[in-house]
Structures are given as structure tokens and as C-alpha cells.
Design a protein around this motif. Structure first.
Motif, PDB file in Angstrom:
ATOM      1  N   VAL A 126       0.864  -1.180   0.000  1.00 58.95           N
ATOM      2  CA  VAL A 126       0.000   0.000   0.000  1.00 58.95           C
ATOM      3  C   VAL A 126       0.897   1.225   0.000  1.00 58.95           C
ATOM      4  N   MET A 127       0.712   2.097  -0.993  1.00 54.31           N
ATOM      5  CA  MET A 127       1.540   3.294  -1.119  1.00 54.31           C
ATOM      6  C   MET A 127       0.657   4.520  -1.272  1.00 54.31           C
ATOM      7  N   LEU A 128       0.960   5.547  -0.510  1.00 53.94           N
ATOM      8  CA  LEU A 128       0.251   6.818  -0.583  1.00 53.94           C
ATOM      9  C   LEU A 128       1.287   7.902  -0.781  1.00 53.94           C
ATOM     10  N   ASN A 129       1.227   8.595  -1.928  1.00 53.42           N
ATOM     11  CA  ASN A 129       2.236   9.599  -2.260  1.00 53.42           C
ATOM     12  C   ASN A 129       1.569  10.906  -2.643  1.00 53.42           C
ATOM     13  N   ARG A 130       2.115  11.971  -2.109  1.00 55.38           N
ATOM     14  CA  ARG A 130       1.662  13.308  -2.483  1.00 55.38           C
ATOM     15  C   ARG A 130       2.735  13.963  -3.324  1.00 55.38           C
ATOM     16  N   ARG A 131       2.352  14.297  -4.568  1.00 55.21           N
ATOM     17  CA  ARG A 131       3.308  14.944  -5.460  1.00 55.21           C
ATOM     18  C   ARG A 131       3.682  16.326  -4.918  1.00 55.21           C
ATOM     19  N   PHE A 132       4.884  16.790  -5.300  1.00 59.08           N
ATOM     20  CA  PHE A 132       5.358  18.075  -4.799  1.00 59.08           C
ATOM     21  C   PHE A 132       4.415  19.186  -5.238  1.00 59.08           C
ATOM     22  N   ALA A 133       3.822  19.829  -4.279  1.00 60.55           N
ATOM     23  CA  ALA A 133       2.906  20.936  -4.537  1.00 60.55           C
ATOM     24  C   ALA A 133       2.861  21.808  -3.302  1.00 60.55           C
ATOM     25  N   ARG A 134       2.876  23.151  -3.548  1.00 64.03           N
ATOM     26  CA  ARG A 134       2.847  24.114  -2.449  1.00 64.03           C
ATOM     27  C   ARG A 134       3.925  23.810  -1.400  1.00 64.03           C
ATOM     28  N   GLY A 135       5.072  23.391  -1.909  1.00 63.39           N
ATOM     29  CA  GLY A 135       6.245  23.196  -1.061  1.00 63.39           C
ATOM     30  C   GLY A 135       6.290  21.911  -0.280  1.00 63.39           C
ATOM     31  N   LEU A 136       5.344  20.998  -0.522  1.00 57.91           N
ATOM     32  CA  LEU A 136       5.290  19.785   0.292  1.00 57.91           C
ATOM     33  C   LEU A 136       5.189  18.552  -0.584  1.00 57.91           C
ATOM     34  N   THR A 137       6.011  17.570  -0.279  1.00 55.91           N
ATOM     35  CA  THR A 137       5.861  16.242  -0.855  1.00 55.91           C
ATOM     36  C   THR A 137       5.944  15.232   0.291  1.00 55.91           C
ATOM     37  N   ALA A 138       5.141  14.168   0.217  1.00 51.55           N
ATOM     38  CA  ALA A 138       5.085  13.202   1.302  1.00 51.55           C
ATOM     39  C   ALA A 138       4.791  11.826   0.739  1.00 51.55           C
ATOM     40  N   GLY A 139       5.169  10.824   1.473  1.00 56.91           N
ATOM     41  CA  GLY A 139       4.927   9.462   1.025  1.00 56.91           C
ATOM     42  C   GLY A 139       4.793   8.517   2.202  1.00 56.91           C
ATOM     43  N   ALA A 140       4.022   7.464   1.987  1.00 54.14           N
ATOM     44  CA  ALA A 140       3.862   6.417   2.990  1.00 54.14           C
ATOM     45  C   ALA A 140       3.769   5.095   2.260  1.00 54.14           C
ATOM     46  N   GLN A 141       4.530   4.110   2.740  1.00 53.75           N
ATOM     47  CA  GLN A 141       4.502   2.779   2.139  1.00 53.75           C
ATOM     48  C   GLN A 141       4.389   1.738   3.254  1.00 53.75           C
ATOM     49  N   TYR A 142       3.487   0.792   3.032  1.00 55.80           N
ATOM     50  CA  TYR A 142       3.320  -0.315   3.967  1.00 55.80           C
ATOM     51  C   TYR A 142       3.365  -1.610   3.168  1.00 55.80           C
ATOM     52  N   PRO A 169       8.122  28.363   2.782  1.00 56.22           N
ATOM     53  CA  PRO A 169       7.521  29.258   1.772  1.00 56.22           C
ATOM     54  C   PRO A 169       8.009  30.697   1.938  1.00 56.22           C
ATOM     55  N   PHE A 170       9.311  30.903   1.759  1.00 59.33           N
ATOM     56  CA  PHE A 170       9.885  32.227   1.931  1.00 59.33           C
ATOM     57  C   PHE A 170      10.818  32.505   0.767  1.00 59.33           C
ATOM     58  N   GLY A 171      10.653  33.675   0.172  1.00 64.76           N
ATOM     59  CA  GLY A 171      11.530  34.067  -0.911  1.00 64.76           C
ATOM     60  C   GLY A 171      10.763  34.362  -2.176  1.00 64.76           C
ATOM     61  N   THR A 172      11.486  34.534  -3.262  1.00 60.24           N
ATOM     62  CA  THR A 172      10.885  34.886  -4.554  1.00 60.24           C
ATOM     63  C   THR A 172       9.891  33.823  -4.988  1.00 60.24           C
ATOM     64  N   GLY A 173       8.672  34.259  -5.334  1.00 60.12           N
ATOM     65  CA  GLY A 173       7.637  33.336  -5.790  1.00 60.12           C
ATOM     66  C   GLY A 173       6.967  32.568  -4.677  1.00 60.12           C
ATOM     67  N   GLN A 174       7.308  32.854  -3.414  1.00 57.44           N
ATOM     68  CA  GLN A 174       6.732  32.135  -2.286  1.00 57.44           C
ATOM     69  C   GLN A 174       5.682  33.003  -1.601  1.00 57.44           C
ATOM     70  N   LYS A 175       4.973  32.374  -0.647  1.00 58.77           N
ATOM     71  CA  LYS A 175       3.884  33.061   0.028  1.00 58.77           C
ATOM     72  C   LYS A 175       4.397  34.205   0.898  1.00 58.77           C
ATOM     73  N   GLY A 186      15.460  32.111   2.565  1.00 55.44           N
ATOM     74  CA  GLY A 186      14.725  31.414   1.512  1.00 55.44           C
ATOM     75  C   GLY A 186      15.399  30.136   1.073  1.00 55.44           C
ATOM     76  N   GLY A 187      14.618  29.220   0.527  1.00 53.43           N
ATOM     77  CA  GLY A 187      15.156  28.010  -0.079  1.00 53.43           C
ATOM     78  C   GLY A 187      15.485  26.892   0.878  1.00 53.43           C
ATOM     79  N   TRP A 188      15.170  27.003   2.158  1.00 57.86           N
ATOM     80  CA  TRP A 188      15.449  25.932   3.107  1.00 57.86           C
ATOM     81  C   TRP A 188      14.473  24.777   2.920  1.00 57.86           C
ATOM     82  N   GLN A 189      14.995  23.577   2.977  1.00 60.00           N
ATOM     83  CA  GLN A 189      14.157  22.375   2.876  1.00 60.00           C
ATOM     84  C   GLN A 189      14.379  21.499   4.111  1.00 60.00           C
TER      85      GLN A 189
END
Length: 807
Positions: free
Chosen positions: A515-531, A579-585, A599-602
Motif C-alpha cells: 500500500v503506497m500513498l504519495n503526495r506529489r510536490f505541490a505548495r512546497g510539500l511532498t510526502a509518502g507512505a509505504q506499507y 515558503p519564503f523568498g521569490t515566488g513564495q507566500k 529562503g530556499g530551506w528544505q
């Protein structure tokens, strides 16, 4: 690398030399043999005493060394708009010294892998592309044992084994000097020069015809192996007393495979060869815009391995005879290795193209591990094992032991053999089905079933099995009679010892839910879960990891969980960009310095957990035991009273098997095999009992489980831009940030899984009687070490900072 082990005590080192005919005491330090005194210099000095007067505790840190250098070069040439040529060469050279124990023993290893590819691509038309390749892959490996340097004795090619010792005050390891290394399950040796290479001649064609994307190709891959194994001598002592008396219970001598063989009359390196022939055709057919079928056929044939000069010593199992310079095939290579594949992908229109269904299956083949196919050539060297007689001394007269020659009727030669019917290749059927569903929030859910079935897998056992026992009427001692023994009254001679055999016919299967649940990169967030829930079970672990069957007459006893069987695992990952910097909220209008700093920290995190790996509980069992004719008590040696033999010799394990040392106990009904809430103690020895003579234990293969593990990792990263194509990249990584203990499975070995072995040095355990912690040892089956990987899963808490300049 730190070692805490038991080492001969200061009292032993200070003991006087034994007088002629005097034997050291088994309970107190009295004297030692002058022959063993030089060897004591190979053991490290202890730093504290133990409860045993013969041993102290050492605490030594031995250095390890790893050096590696690599490089590569690639050249691309566009000859015309339709013709392209490229060449690539890679070379790596690594050296490592791995310490083995506190005595200073170690392994030196140099590996030099390299590969070269020359490829030509031709675009014949918009619908036809051809690619031709030539490849070279080679590796030169040199492995050698490193022995302690001791005045008065040369330990190069020498190994010391000490039996009959138990855990002392929580420490089970003993500092045993050795100049040998475990080259493979076949041999101990002092060095193993090995060079192999393969050539690849490949041509592939791609055609596009309407809704069909067709690919086809062929490959011819000649392979060569050149190697030798330099041997050595292993002295095995039955107990501490025999060690101090310099009287080993066994001396095992392996010669050099590149010496002139007394069997074939040939010397030098082995030169083995084999060729793979591969062809395939496949088609991806887009039947409809939302329905695709992939189908194809692959064929593989691997010519049987041969030695160029027929430097081969074949042991014929049906007749029990040696055949030098053997010219026939070593095993049967099947020619019907057709691998069909079929798969479908369908996105139902009624589901608004948000659902994809996939199903597929295919047959796959493999030649197996080369070690399982080279034994007839590697047999061609002298080896000798002696277990009785005046030659059982330390140091031994090795030339004198070997001087009897190969015609000695009691040679006890131990080649390796293939059973009739051994066939290659192994065959795997893989199949899967999945549903993929797009969910709100840029999230994708996948639920899949994955399965496989392995057939014709590699299995191993023994031949020259024990068929009976002859008892000396005067001493009561029993002598095993084997399949190829020669019996003359009460005298038994054995040209051959117990012989390891290899064949095919094993099976396994795997079933898994993913079972895999993945969120594509959007609005600065990507996430995944695999069982994953899975179960791998069978009667063998295949060509790489198969061990001998505990039942010497049937492989069915090995049906159980495979060593790779992880029942459940879960992985959670997240990566968030601030979400800080050019093009960010936030901060889009901030100054350049503020943007550059903030800006640009991950930020990232990874959590993984899994259930424990299998554990195989095993026991040490003698080949022959003795039953008291009056009391029925079982002993490991005969009893004679006033010249009258009081015991009857019995075959303990049907067929024997002591050379492979795979025997399992009986499971005691109603007793929990695990110890709970008692610190590092994990496996309960009272759950296991000694089987009755003439029977096998009823405990299955890999019947127990080690502890599960979990780990949380964190990362923090940022790029500092200097200008358009130039930046600094900063990374901070924290592995196992919570410092959760990641315990290694008790008895873990990197190749063969985990075995915890119950020993009975006292010889008091009776059939049906449960083991005790005092007999098994104070830390039997305990969690005494962690995985301790350098990075990744299984590391202790580790913090890393990195700064890289990209341009």
C-alpha cells in the motif's frame, strides 16, 4: 574496531611447563605443554579476570583501513544526424583491511572492477532505431588472511578453533588467532586470487508500427574465471585442557589448488569458461487510448561451466569413486528456458481517468551463484582431516601427514559433489496486480498484490552418510560406518569423509500486499507512505544463501520461513520547503540578503520500521552417543567398569551431518521460546530439548523471530546561489535522531542468516530434557550487539554536516 573477548589468563601464561607424561588439570591452572607456550604470544593480554581461572577478559581496538579510488571517462561523437557513437570506461580500485578479533587477525582485500562500453546508434527512420554494443566487465580480486606476528611460531595459513567453551560472565567471544579466512562455504584458506571478466555483444532493434512499439534483441556473453585457493591448516581443540596439552582433537589440512595435483597431475590457476546466449522480443500494444497490453518472449541459455584444461576431480556419488581429468558436463543445463511475459494496463473511462488497473506476470531464469558450479575444479587439491593417532599434535608434521599419499585407504578425503539430476537454471514466476487511484490534494494511492514462485532452486545435503556403528568389544568405543566405508571385523577405514552435495529441486514462494500513498510536490510539500505485508517461505534460500538440510534424507524438513522474510514494514517520508523568498507566500518582497539567508530551506524526515528477521535455532549433536545398558542414560563416551562395557553405541543423528553442523532441537510444548522484560536476554533455552538418538528435532527452519527495528532520520538543506551556474549546497543530516537501539538479530551472519546454537559442553543434557541457561551459556540468544551500520538504517545516532560547491 573494538573487541571484548576472552583470552588465556595471566595464570596460564605464568604456569610451568608440564613434565613428560603430565597432563594439565581441567579444573585448575597447573602446567602447560611447552609446545603450546609460543602460541600464547598470539593472544592479547587480558585487562580483567573472569570466573574461569583459565581466561581473562581483553579489551582491544584493532584498526581497520578502507581506501578507494575511482574514475571514468566518456566520449560521444555525432557522426551524422542519424549516427551516434559513444564510448565509456569506468575503473575503481579499493583496498580494505578488516580486523577479525582481538588477536590481531584480519583480512586484506583488494578489488579492482572496471568496465568498458562501445555503442553505435543508428536512426534508420522515424520508426526504426538500431543499437549495437560491445561491453567488457572485469574484476580482479585479491583476498588474503592476516596472521598475528609472534616470535617462535609462524601462523600464516594456521587457524585455531577451541570447542567446549562457554560464555564467561556475559562474553561469548574468544580471541582465537588465525591466518586463514573463510573464502566460501567450501574452503578455509590463506588467500584467494580471483580474476573474472565477461564480454558482451549486443544488438537491439526498436520498431514503431501504428499502435505497436516493438523491441527485439540478442546478446552473446562469454565469461571467464581465473582463480586459485591457497590453503592452510586448522587445529581444533576439544576443550581447554586439550589446548593446554597441545593435543588437538582434529587437524584439517587444505592444500593449494595451484600446486601440482596428485589426482590429475596438473597445476596452476583454474581457467573456467561459460557463455550466455540471450534473445528477446516484446511489444507494447496500445489497443485503445486507455488500454495497453505488453507481451513478449525472452529466451536464455547458459552453457555449462568447464575448465579449459580439464583440471577437474569429479566425485561420482552413485559409485563413490573419484574420476580425475573429468571431461563430461558437471550438471545438466536445460535448453527450454523460454520466459513469456504478459501485462495489461487499463484506465476505465467511467472513473474519469483517475484510476489505473494493472496486472501482469512473467517467467524469469537465472544461472545461480558461480560458487555452486565450480566445485569439480576446486576439488583438485589434496585435503586431509585426521581425528586420531600419534599425528594429532601441535604443531603437527604437515608434510608427514600428507606423505601417506592419496592411496591411503583411510585418507578421509573430502571433495564436494553434485547429485545426479542437478539441473540449471533456477526458474521464477512473478506476478502482480494493482489499483492506482488519484485522490484529492495531488495524492496518489496504490494498492498492489505481488507474488512469486521459485522452482528448481539450489539445495544442498550430504553423501557418504552414516549407516551404522561398530563397537569395540574391549573399549566400548563406537566407529561410524558410512556408505563408502570398508569394514573388516571391528576395523573401519574411510577413503572419504562426509561429503557436501549440491543439487536442484528446491522451491519457495512469496505473497505480499503493498500500500503506497504519495503526495506529489505541490505548495512546497511532498510526502509518502509505504506499507508492506509479505511472507517468503520455502525449503531453500536459493543459490546464494542455501544451507544443508537438517534431515539427511529429505529436503522437506527445511520448509519454513526464508532468511529474507520480513513480515511487515512501513516507511514514512516528508519533504517541506519553507515558503519564503521569490515566488513564495512570504518574503517575496524582502531584500536579496534576507532572501538569501531565509529562503530556499528544505526540511525532510524519514521514519522506517519493520518486524524482525528469522532466527534458526540449532544444536550441536555428536555423531555417536552411548546408552547405558542399565540406567538408559545417554553419554557422549563409552562406560567401562572392571573391564566390562556398560554402554551400547548408537547413531545419534540419522546419516550424520556433523561436517555441515545443521541440526535442530525439539520444541518443548507450552514453553514460550522468548524471554520477556529481562533486558538483553531474548531467547529462552528452556523451550528446546535434545532429540532422542536416531531422530531429528521437530523444530522448523527459521522458526523464531528477532526483534523489530525502527528509526527516525531528519535532514535540513539549502542552496546558496552565487550566480546562475554556481552555488553552495549545505546539508545537515541526523540519522536515528532518537538513538533508538537497533539490535542485531542473535547469531547473525551476513550470508547465511541468523543461527543461535545450543551447545552442551558438560554432556549432561538427556533426550527430552530441556536446556537450561547455565548449560546454554549466560547470554545465549541475547541481544548483545546492534546493527551499527555507518549510515542509513541500523546506524547509531549520527550527525553529519556537508558543504558542496557546484559549478
Amino acid at each position: 574496531m573494538p573487541f571484548v573477548e576472552n583470552t588465556p589468563s595471566r595464570a596460564v601464561r605464568a604456569a610451568r611447563d608440564c613434565n613428560p607424561g603430565e597432563v594439565p588439570s581441567a579444573t585448575a591452572v597447573t602446567c602447560i605443554s611447552p609446545n603450546i607456550r609460543p602460541l600464547l604470544g598470539a593472544f592479547p593480554l587480558g585487562v580483567s579476570s573472569t570466573s574461569n581461572p583459565f581466561f581473562d577478559r581483553d579489551n582491544v581496538r584493532e584498526p581497520s583501513v578502507i581506501d578507494e579510488y575511482s574514475g571514468n571517462v566518456r566520449i560521444d561523437y555525432q557522426a551524422t544526424s542519424k549516427d551516434k557513437i559513444y564510448a565509456r570506461y569506468n575503473r575503481d580500485q579499493g583496498y580494505g583491511r578488516i580486523p577479525l578479533n582481538s588477536a590481531g587477525s584480519g583480512t586484506d582485500e583488494t578489488i579492482v572492477p572496471q568496465n568498458f562500453v562501445l555503442a553505435y546508434n543508428r536512426v534508420q527512420s522515424a520508426t526504426m532505431i538500431n543499437e549495437a554494443k560491445f561491453g567488457f566487465n572485469g574484476s580482479k580480486t585479491r583476498v588474503s588472511g592476516v596472521a598475528p606476528v609472534v616470535p617462535g611460531i609462524n601462523l600464516n595459513g594456521i587457524s585455531i578453533a577451541l570447542n567446549g567453551v562457554q560464555t564467561l560472565d556475559g562474553t561469548s567471544g574468544y580471541a582465537l588467532p588465525t591466518g586463514l579466512l573463510r573464502i566460501s562455504t567450501a574452503f578455509n584458506g590463506s588467500a584467494a586470487p580471483y580474476t573474472n571478466y565477461s564480454l558482451s555483444f549486443i544488438d537491439s532493434l526498436t520498431l514503431v508500427r501504428g499502435s505497436h512499439n516493438i523491441k527485439m534483441g540478442v546478446e552473446v556473453r562469454p565469461q571467464r574465471i581465473e582463480n586459485a585457493i591457497l590453503g592452510g591448516t586448522t587445529y581444533t581443540f576439544a576443550n581447554t585442557q586439550s589446548f593446554l596439552n597441545a593435543t588437538p582433537s582434529q587437524i584439517a589440512i587444505n592444500g593449494n589448488t595451484n600446486d601440482v595435483s596428485p589426482f590429475t597431475g596438473k597445476g596452476g590457476y583454474f581457467h573456467m569458461r561459460q557463455t550466455f546466449y540471450i534473445g528477446y522480443v516484446q511489444d507494447e500494444w496500445k489497443i485503445r487510448p486507455n488500454l495497453t497490453m505488453s507481451y513478449g518472449m525472452r529466451y536464455e541459455y547458459y552453457s555449462p561451466l568447464h575448465e579449459d584444461n580439464n583440471k577437474v576431480l569429479w566425485f561420482d556419488v552413485p559409485t563413490g569413486k573419484l574420476i580425475p581429468n573429468y571431461t563430461a558436463d558437471w550438471y545438466k543445463m536445460k535448453t527450454t528456458n523460454f520466459g513469456p511475459r504478459l501485462g495489461f494496463s487499463w484506465s476505465p473511462e467511467k472513473m474519469n481517468n483517475k484510476t489505473v488497473l494493472r496486472i501482469g506476470a512473467g517467467y524469469y531464469y537465472g544461472p545461480g551463484l558461480a560458487e555452486g558450479q565450480t566445485q569439480p575444479a576446486q576439488n583438485d587439491r589434496i585435503n586431509r582431516t585426521i581425528t586420531s593417532g600419534a599425528q594429532l599434535t601441535f604443531p603437527a608434521d604437515i608434510p608427514g601427514i600428507l606423505s601417506t599419499g592419496i592411496n591411503d585407504p583411510n585418507l578421509q578425503f573430502q571433495p564436494r559433489a553434485y547429485l545426479p539430476g542437478y539441473q540449471i537454471p533456477e526458474k521464477i514466476l512473478q506476478y502482480s496486480a494493482s489499483v492506482q487511484q488519484q485522490l484529492p490534494g495531488d495524492t496518489l494511492l496504490t494498492v498492489a498484490y505481488v507474488g512469486s514462485q521459485g522452482r528448481n532452486l539450489f539445495v544442498r545435503g550430504i553423501t557418504n552418510r552414516i549407516t551404522g556403528v561398530i563397537q569395540n568389544p574391549t573399549t566400548g568405543a563406537g566407529t561410524a560406518v558410512r556408505e563408502f566405508s570398508v569394514v573388516n571385523g571391528t576395523t573401519v577405514t574411510n577413503q572419504f569423509a562426509e561429503i557436501d552435495t549440491k543439487t536442484s529441486g528446491g522451491n519457495d514462494h512469496y505473497n505480499g500486499l503493498q500500500v503506497m500513498l504519495n503526495r506529489r510536490f505541490a505548495r512546497g510539500l511532498t510526502a509518502g507512505a509505504q506499507y508492506v505485508w509479505g511472507h517468503s517461505i520455502g525449503n531453500t534460500d536459493g543459490s546464494k544463501d542455501a544451507r544443508s538440510s537438517s534431515n539427511n534424507y529429505s529436503f522437506a524438513s527445511e520448509y519454513g520461513d526464508n532468511i529474507s522474510d520480513v513480515r511487515q514494514s512501513i516507511n514514512l517520508s516528508l519533504l517541506y520547503q519553507l515558503p519564503f523568498g521569490t515566488g513564495q507566500k512570504y518574503g517575496s518582497s524582502a531584500g536579496p540578503l534576507t532572501k538569501g539567508l531565509l529562503g530556499g530551506w528544505q526540511f525532510g524526515t524519514l521514519f522506517n520500521a519493520r518486524t524482525g528477521l528469522p532466527i534458526d535455532v540449532e544444536i550441536a549433536r555428536a555423531a555417536i552417543v552411548y546408552r547405558n545398558n542399565t540406567t538408559g542414560v545417554i553419554t557422549t563416551s563409552p562406560v567401562v567398569t572392571n573391564g566390562i562395557v556398560q554402554t551400547t553405541a548408537l547413531v545419534n543423528v540419522p546419516g550424520g551431518g556433523q561436517s555441515r553442523n545443521v541440526a535442530r532441537p525439539d520444541l518443548v510444548a507450552g514453553v514460550d521460546p522468548y524471554i520477556h522484560n529481562q533486558g538483553w536476554l531474548y531467547i529462552n533455552p528452556a523451550a528446546f530439548a535434545m532429540p532422542a538418538p536416531g531422530t531429528y528435532g521437530n523444530l522448523g527452519r527459521n522458526a523464531l523471530r528477532g526483534p523489530g527495528i525502527s528509526q527516525l532520520d531528519l535532514t535540513l538543506s539549502k542552496k546558496f546561489v552565487v550566480r546562475e551556474q554556481m552555488n553552495f549546497e549545505f546539508r545537515a543530516e541526523a540519522y536515528n535522531i532518537l538513538n533508538s537501539p537497533v539490535y542485531q538479530v542473535p547469531g547473525y551472519a551476513t550470508v547465511s542468516g541468523s543461527q543461535v546454537r545450543l551447545a552442551d559442553a558438560s554432556g549432561v543434557i538427556q533426550p527430552g530434557q530441556a536446556y537450561t541457561s547455565s548449560v546454554a551459556g549466560g547470554n545465549y540468544g541475547a541481544l548483545t550487539q546492534t546493527v551499527s551500520n555507518t549510515v542509513g538504517s541500523g546506524t547509531n545516532r549520527q550527525l553529519q554536516l556537508a558543504l558542496r560547491f557546484n559549478f
